[in-house]
Scaffold this active site. Structure first.
Site, PDB file in Angstrom:
ATOM      1  N   TYR A  16     -32.215 -28.707  -8.198  1.00 26.37           N
ATOM      2  CA  TYR A  16     -32.262 -30.167  -8.175  1.00 26.37           C
ATOM      3  C   TYR A  16     -31.744 -30.785  -6.880  1.00 26.37           C
ATOM      4  O   TYR A  16     -31.832 -31.994  -6.705  1.00 26.37           O
ATOM      5  CB  TYR A  16     -31.442 -30.734  -9.346  1.00 26.37           C
ATOM      6  CG  TYR A  16     -31.965 -30.296 -10.689  1.00 26.37           C
ATOM      7  CD1 TYR A  16     -33.103 -30.875 -11.232  1.00 26.37           C
ATOM      8  CD2 TYR A  16     -31.325 -29.285 -11.403  1.00 26.37           C
ATOM      9  CE1 TYR A  16     -33.595 -30.470 -12.460  1.00 26.37           C
ATOM     10  CE2 TYR A  16     -31.818 -28.870 -12.639  1.00 26.37           C
ATOM     11  CZ  TYR A  16     -32.960 -29.463 -13.157  1.00 26.37           C
ATOM     12  OH  TYR A  16     -33.449 -29.061 -14.365  1.00 26.37           O
TER      13      TYR A  16
ATOM     14  N   HIS B 167     -33.647 -37.618  -8.012  1.00 32.71           N
ATOM     15  CA  HIS B 167     -32.537 -37.873  -8.935  1.00 32.71           C
ATOM     16  C   HIS B 167     -31.173 -37.585  -8.294  1.00 32.71           C
ATOM     17  O   HIS B 167     -30.157 -38.076  -8.765  1.00 32.71           O
ATOM     18  CB  HIS B 167     -32.718 -37.001 -10.185  1.00 32.71           C
ATOM     19  CG  HIS B 167     -32.489 -37.716 -11.475  1.00 32.71           C
ATOM     20  ND1 HIS B 167     -32.484 -39.087 -11.614  1.00 32.71           N
ATOM     21  CD2 HIS B 167     -32.258 -37.224 -12.725  1.00 32.71           C
ATOM     22  CE1 HIS B 167     -32.260 -39.395 -12.884  1.00 32.71           C
ATOM     23  NE2 HIS B 167     -32.118 -38.292 -13.575  1.00 32.71           N
TER      24      HIS B 167
END
Length: 192
Positions: A16, A21
């Site tokens: 990630y 995000h």
């Protein structure tokens, strides 16, 4: 006077690290670099923390090591442990409702379904913390919002992302040094 707490929202792990995000987490990482501080694991909490000084004020930089939708409880525990009121908490977060490249500072208000903000609001029992909102834009076509924010930035966006992270780091420092209204005047802007 209590310390400041600057929280960078994101998801843990290499998978990630470069996603939309995680742009909030990247702002806090950039602040630590600039202030010459290193993150360490918090005792008894799933957080990475760095302690810095900004014009004589103690500032805690915090990066939750939980997934975003459950990041509130460890952040709230840290804030309680260090007696930091919500009027001195700044949360850096991605925002799909802002055009890519925009930057907005505000205090309180709706979470607009942002699960990290929802988790923080529930754990802190208020929505009245400061927010540094980094525009990542809406997903193109019929792409789901969740898929969009968990994707990496397009190659053509990467240079602008770096500038946005730098500006957001400047905005956090301005908020701490000069207050919300002055920081908003300087940094609230539309995207490219």
């Amino acid at each position: 006077m209590s310390a400041w707490l600057v929280v960078g929202l994101g998801n843990p792990g290499e998978r990630y690290a470069s996603t939309r995000h995680n742009i909030g987490a990247r702002v806090v990482e950039r602040l630590a670099e600039r202030l010459g501080e290193r993150f360490r694991k918090a005792r008894f909490l799933p957080l990475l923390v760095a302690e810095a000084k900004v014009d004589g004020e103690r500032v805690w930089l915090v990066r939750p090591m939980t997934f975003m939708n459950i990041s509130g409880p460890p952040v709230a525990s840290f804030a309680r442990r260090h007696r930091i009121g919500t009027d001195r908490i700044v949360v850096c977060q991605d925002e799909i409702d802002l055009a890519f490249g925009s930057l907005r500072l505000k205090q309180g208000g709706s979470t607009a379904g942002h699960r990290g903000l929802d988790s923080l609001s529930q754990a802190l029992r208020t929505k009245d913390f400061y927010r540094v909102r980094l525009g990542v834009g809406r997903p193109p076509g019929r792409k789901e919002a969740a898929d969009h924010v968990l994707d990496t930035f397009a190659k053509r966006e990467r240079e602008d992302v770096e500038l946005l992270i730098e500006d957001a780091a400047d905005a956090v420092l301005a908020l701490i040094r000069e207050g919300l209204a002055t920081a908003q005047d300087r940094f609230n802007r539309r995207g490219g």
